[in-house]
Design an enzyme around this catalytic site. Structure first.
Site, mmCIF file in Angstrom:
data_model
loop_
_atom_site.group_PDB
_atom_site.id
_atom_site.type_symbol
_atom_site.label_atom_id
_atom_site.label_comp_id
_atom_site.label_asym_id
_atom_site.label_seq_id
_atom_site.Cartn_x
_atom_site.Cartn_y
_atom_site.Cartn_z
ATOM 1 N N HIS A 85 0.853 -1.111 -0.265
ATOM 2 C CA HIS A 85 0.040 -0.029 -0.034
ATOM 3 C C HIS A 85 0.819 1.325 -0.088
ATOM 4 O O HIS A 85 1.905 1.362 0.556
ATOM 5 C CB HIS A 85 -0.855 0.131 0.979
ATOM 6 C CG HIS A 85 -0.588 0.081 2.565
ATOM 7 N ND1 HIS A 85 -0.221 1.349 3.092
ATOM 8 C CD2 HIS A 85 -0.071 -1.175 3.241
ATOM 9 C CE1 HIS A 85 0.339 0.851 4.255
ATOM 10 N NE2 HIS A 85 0.435 -0.376 4.464
ATOM 11 N N ASP A 87 -0.778 4.312 0.881
ATOM 12 C CA ASP A 87 -1.013 5.421 1.790
ATOM 13 C C ASP A 87 -0.381 5.106 2.985
ATOM 14 O O ASP A 87 -0.067 4.219 3.444
ATOM 15 C CB ASP A 87 -2.661 5.348 2.009
ATOM 16 C CG ASP A 87 -3.150 3.817 2.493
ATOM 17 O OD1 ASP A 87 -2.728 2.775 1.710
ATOM 18 O OD2 ASP A 87 -3.874 3.898 3.499
ATOM 19 N N GLU A 151 -5.310 1.386 2.398
ATOM 20 C CA GLU A 151 -4.916 0.464 3.518
ATOM 21 C C GLU A 151 -5.178 0.745 4.980
ATOM 22 O O GLU A 151 -6.102 -0.026 5.580
ATOM 23 C CB GLU A 151 -3.608 -0.505 3.310
ATOM 24 C CG GLU A 151 -3.550 -1.768 3.960
ATOM 25 C CD GLU A 151 -2.997 -1.447 5.509
ATOM 26 O OE1 GLU A 151 -3.032 -2.493 6.190
ATOM 27 O OE2 GLU A 151 -2.737 -0.464 5.884
ATOM 28 N N HIS A 427 3.389 3.548 12.677
ATOM 29 C CA HIS A 427 2.045 4.376 13.294
ATOM 30 C C HIS A 427 2.898 5.516 14.130
ATOM 31 O O HIS A 427 1.874 5.892 15.005
ATOM 32 C CB HIS A 427 1.203 3.596 13.640
ATOM 33 C CG HIS A 427 0.384 2.939 12.511
ATOM 34 N ND1 HIS A 427 -0.837 2.338 12.850
ATOM 35 C CD2 HIS A 427 0.618 2.556 11.282
ATOM 36 C CE1 HIS A 427 -1.294 1.796 11.690
ATOM 37 N NE2 HIS A 427 -0.378 1.712 10.979
#
Length: 455
Positions: A85, A87, A151, A427
């Protein structure tokens, strides 16, 4: 062939491509969404850039209405898929020590949003596919590198893609851990709403995504600094926390936590929960009580009565978003659990019963677990490739809490690129990956593709 040597020859090209991709802030942006760019302008730009890499290298490319794209490498009727992904999750305004949208090499490490999740691993797999394609051997499959743009926000991109394009025969996604992941937990995303008035609390806000442990939270209160200053500062000291109390028409409380991936909330410190732990000492607000009663110092769902440990690991629970304004509540939870758990009876019903006692209504969306037989050909060949390149005989196939594109198609699993014992801070602030390990992951992917493609 020594695949690492082949990757190393291309390390400068790979790094330049990664920098180009990471400089695109491809965070979901509904304000710029339109036809052919359903997830916003930056995500469309990232998709165009990946397609441009494929065209540059002489491969056939396909744009699926801006939701996802693909690059076909080699020839053949049967297809082996690589799903990654483009994104990324949002970045915090503070907390980073490196440019947030770049791929900064400092010592042996790369820093930047996407270097580990998932632009770096996607490019590592793409370069591996290019290397294997150049080898002269009879191949069973052509390789299709598929890349989506949503995603991190529910994977609607590949769901759309596979409604309009056929499934590959099998595949992997370079979006998790080595050696190889045979199982992913089921998930339930909860949206809790309600109306609870409070004479003291004007608002509470924190979090941006359900799959991120929020690292800051803010409350706006009626009153004066003198009403809260002493107790709030004592609370921060007692909990070894940082935050602030200021006056701006109203009293503003801010608490800092620590971000983590929502699949491992125990690694973070949830700022929303921490702030509500303090607010519970100054008000009997039902929302604050609910959060403090069921989430403080508990990411395993014990207080909610949903704790469980099974073949895919222990249940996790993350309170990812809270918006409380003028008495109106919107709260988002992310709960992940093993395949033995009944999502409705064991999770949804239990949470609904607890929430309703605090005047909270519950809506939810359930995603099933993923399980691929560890003795299957796919798992065995991927694991063998990892062992061949790393000589790591200690770590075997595993299950995890994170959810990947592997759930979007049959006979697909997550395969790298985080090595055992590493924490690439996905993250989190200062997301990172060891550059040498990114190159090594490309060598693992090349070995795996060779193992699978050869007749």
């Amino acid at each position: 062939m020594n695949f690492y040597n082949e990757v190393y020859k291309r390390k400068d090209e790979l790094l330049e491509d990664l920098r180009t991709l990471c400089q695109i802030p491809s965070v979901f942006d509904p304000s710029t969404a339109k036809d052919n760019q359903p997830f916003g302008e930056a995500n469309r730009k990232a998709l165009d850039q990946m397609l441009a890499f494929g065209k540059r290298d002489g491969f056939i490319t396909d744009d699926c209405d801006g939701y996802a794209g693909s690059i076909d490498i080699g020839e053949g009727e049967e297809v082996f898929g690589i799903l990654g992904h483009l994104d990324v999750v949002p970045v915090n305004e503070t907390g980073w020590h490196y440019p947030q949208f770049d791929a900064t090499l400092d010592g042996d490490r790369l820093y930047g949003r996407g270097v580990a999740d998932d632009k770096g691993p996607l490019l590592a797999a793409y370069y591996a596919a290019k290397i294997v394609n150049e080898m002269d051997f009879e191949k069973k499959y052509k390789i299709r590198v598929i890349f989506g743009c949503d995603e991190e926000n529910g994977s609607s991109c590949v769901k759309y893609y596979f409604k309009h394009r056929p499934y590959p025969a099998m595949g992997f996604t370079p979006d998790a851990d080595f050696p190889v992941v045979f199982g992913e937990k089921a998930m339930v995303g909860f949206n809790l709403t309600g109306k609870i008035d409070d004479e003291k609390i004007i608002s509470i806000n924190g979090g941006t995504r359900s799959n991120i442990v929020p690292n800051n939270a803010c409350a706006c209160l009626e009153g004066s600094l003198e009403d809260y200053e002493e107790s709030f500062n004592a609370f921060l000291k007692e909990n070894n926390a940082t935050g602030s109390i200021t006056m701006n028409n109203h009293v503003v409380l801010k608490v800092d936590g620590r971000s983590a991936h929502g699949s491992v909330p125990e690694r973070g410190t949830n700022a929303i929960v921490l702030l509500c732990h303090y607010l519970h000492t100054i008000t009997d607000n039902k929302l604050v009580a609910f959060i403090d009663d069921y989430f403080y110092e508990d990411t395993a769902g014990k207080k909610l009565g949903i704790a469980h440990s099974g073949a895919l690991g222990a249940l996790t629970n993350n309170l990812g978003i809270l918006n409380y304004e003028d008495g109106h509540i919107n709260m988002v939870l992310d709960v992940r659990f093993s395949n033995e758990v009944d999502p409705i009876k064991d999770v949804v019903d239990a949470v609904t019963k607890k929430a309703s006692a605090y005047d909270l209504a519950v809506d939810y969306n359930a995603t099933p677990s993923l399980y691929v037989d560890p003795e299957s050909e796919l798992i065995k060949k991927l694991h063998a490739a990892y062992v061949d390149v790393t000589n790591d005989h200690e770590h075997g196939p595993q299950a995890m809490g994170g959810g990947t594109y592997a759930k979007a198609m049959p006979n697909c699993v997550a395969f790298g690129a985080e090595f055992p014992g590493r924490d690439n801070k996905m993250h989190e602030d200062d997301e990172t990956i060891v550059f040498e390990e990114l190159l090594q992951s490309a060598a693992v992917y090349a070995q795996a593709l060779y193992n699978i493609l050869k007749k």
